[in-house]
Design an enzyme around this catalytic site. Structure first.
Site, PDB file in Angstrom:
ATOM      1  N   SER A 173       0.820  -1.193   0.000  1.00 11.97           N
ATOM      2  CA  SER A 173       0.000   0.000   0.000  1.00 11.97           C
ATOM      3  C   SER A 173       0.869   1.265   0.000  1.00 11.97           C
ATOM      4  O   SER A 173       1.666   1.467  -0.906  1.00 11.97           O
ATOM      5  CB  SER A 173      -0.969  -0.044   1.184  1.00 11.97           C
ATOM      6  OG  SER A 173      -2.000   0.897   1.039  1.00 11.97           O
ATOM      7  N   HIS A 177      -7.483  -5.794  -0.337  1.00 10.50           N
ATOM      8  CA  HIS A 177      -6.299  -4.972  -0.106  1.00 10.50           C
ATOM      9  C   HIS A 177      -5.377  -5.619   0.927  1.00 10.50           C
ATOM     10  O   HIS A 177      -4.155  -5.631   0.752  1.00 10.50           O
ATOM     11  CB  HIS A 177      -6.737  -3.590   0.367  1.00 10.50           C
ATOM     12  CG  HIS A 177      -5.623  -2.601   0.467  1.00 10.50           C
ATOM     13  ND1 HIS A 177      -4.886  -2.194  -0.617  1.00 10.50           N
ATOM     14  CD2 HIS A 177      -5.102  -1.941   1.542  1.00 10.50           C
ATOM     15  CE1 HIS A 177      -3.968  -1.313  -0.237  1.00 10.50           C
ATOM     16  NE2 HIS A 177      -4.078  -1.145   1.063  1.00 10.50           N
ATOM     17  N   ASP A 222      -9.563  -5.237  -4.580  1.00 12.89           N
ATOM     18  CA  ASP A 222      -8.976  -4.253  -3.665  1.00 12.89           C
ATOM     19  C   ASP A 222      -9.894  -3.033  -3.609  1.00 12.89           C
ATOM     20  O   ASP A 222     -10.045  -2.315  -4.592  1.00 12.89           O
ATOM     21  CB  ASP A 222      -7.583  -3.852  -4.166  1.00 12.89           C
ATOM     22  CG  ASP A 222      -6.788  -3.057  -3.160  1.00 12.89           C
ATOM     23  OD1 ASP A 222      -7.395  -2.204  -2.478  1.00 12.89           O
ATOM     24  OD2 ASP A 222      -5.564  -3.275  -3.054  1.00 12.89           O
TER      25      ASP A 222
END
Length: 276
Positions: free
Chosen positions: A97, A256, A227
């Site tokens: 991320s 995610h 995601d």
């Protein structure tokens, strides 16, 4: 507790497990978490004979709650100081991320010989926010909403995110883990509210296009197609096209937070990339 102190006086906490002679892997966590988010990967790669290292980004976890420096240039500079202090050579860097953005920003600037390969997972590059040059991005209103929720009640916000979209626990039939939710909240509340607030701009508005183009080492781009935090089509698909030596591996229906929900799938895939 292991820390380094950066040139601007920030204490950066890090974990460093395994033989100092082993191949090093450096893990970069996402927002608003800490090095603890990598437990499933660090234990796995430690058992495979690697040296595993993970740090808490400034303002996060056990690192200093600084009043500034919550942008990608400072994040990458902190990583450079850590890798210099540990004298890491040919290291593999893995980022999730926001940590994927940190990896890209650091690797594009790393000293020769410091980096061997990189992996970015559910990562924010090339750029998240919508603009005329990024029409598929998310509107700025989305990120303003995150800021508003954080200011209004950070503790509740940090329950709502992992309970819902982060791990995909809002999907029908999802196997919900209360432990993952609680651990996400615990890590988030360890960090500074100011750092978390300012980091939203860093992960959403930083344009990593030129960084991606500048990277020469092999990069594995891993992304779940479900995601809900970093949309697949506007991140992984675009990022891999900008890399000189990039490989995209997509995970149908995974969320995610798939590193935590599906380490049994992702860890072996990373291992194969490292050994390849």
């Amino acid at each position: 507790m292991s820390t380094i102190t950066t040139k601007d006086g920030t204490d950066i906490f890090y974990k460093d497990w395994g033989s100092r002679d082993a191949q090093p892997i450096v893990f970069h966590h996402g927002w608003p978490l800490s090095a603890d988010d990598w437990d499933a990967q660090m234990l796995y790669f430690l058992s495979q004979g690697y040296r595993v290292i993970a740090h808490d980004r400034r303002g996060h976890g056990r690192s200093s709650q600084t009043s500034g420096g919550h942008e990608m240039d400072s994040y990458a500079a902190d990583v450079a100081e850590l890798t210099d202090a540990l004298d890491l050579r040919n290291a593999f860097h893995v980022g999730h991320s926001t940590g994927g953005g940190e990896v890209v920003h650091y690797v594009a600037r790393a000293k020769p010989g410091r980096v061997g390969k990189a992996v970015i997972v559910g990562a924010v590059p090339p750029v998240m926010v919508k603009s005329p040059t990024n029409p598929g991005g998310l509107p700025i209103d989305v990120f303003d909403g995150l800021r508003k929720a954080l200011v209004a009640n950070r503790a509740q916000f940090f329950i709502d995110v992992p309970t819902g979209p982060f791990f995909g626990f809002n999907r029908p039939g999802a196997e919900i883990s209360q432990g993952l939710i609680d651990n996400w909240w615990r890590q988030g509340m360890m960090g500074g509210a100011n750092a978390h607030y300012e980091c939203i701009k860093a992960f959403s508005e930083t344009d990593f296009t030129e960084d991606l183009k500048a990277i020469d080492v092999p990069v594995l781009v891993m992304h779940g197609t479900d995601d809900q935090i970093v949309p697949y089509e506007d991140s992984a698909v675009l990022a891999v096209k900008l890399l000189k030596n990039g490989t995209l591996k997509s995970y149908d229906g995974l969320p995610h937070g798939m590193l935590s929900t599906h380490p049994d799938i992702l860890n072996p895939d990373m291992l194969a990339f490292f050994k390849g």
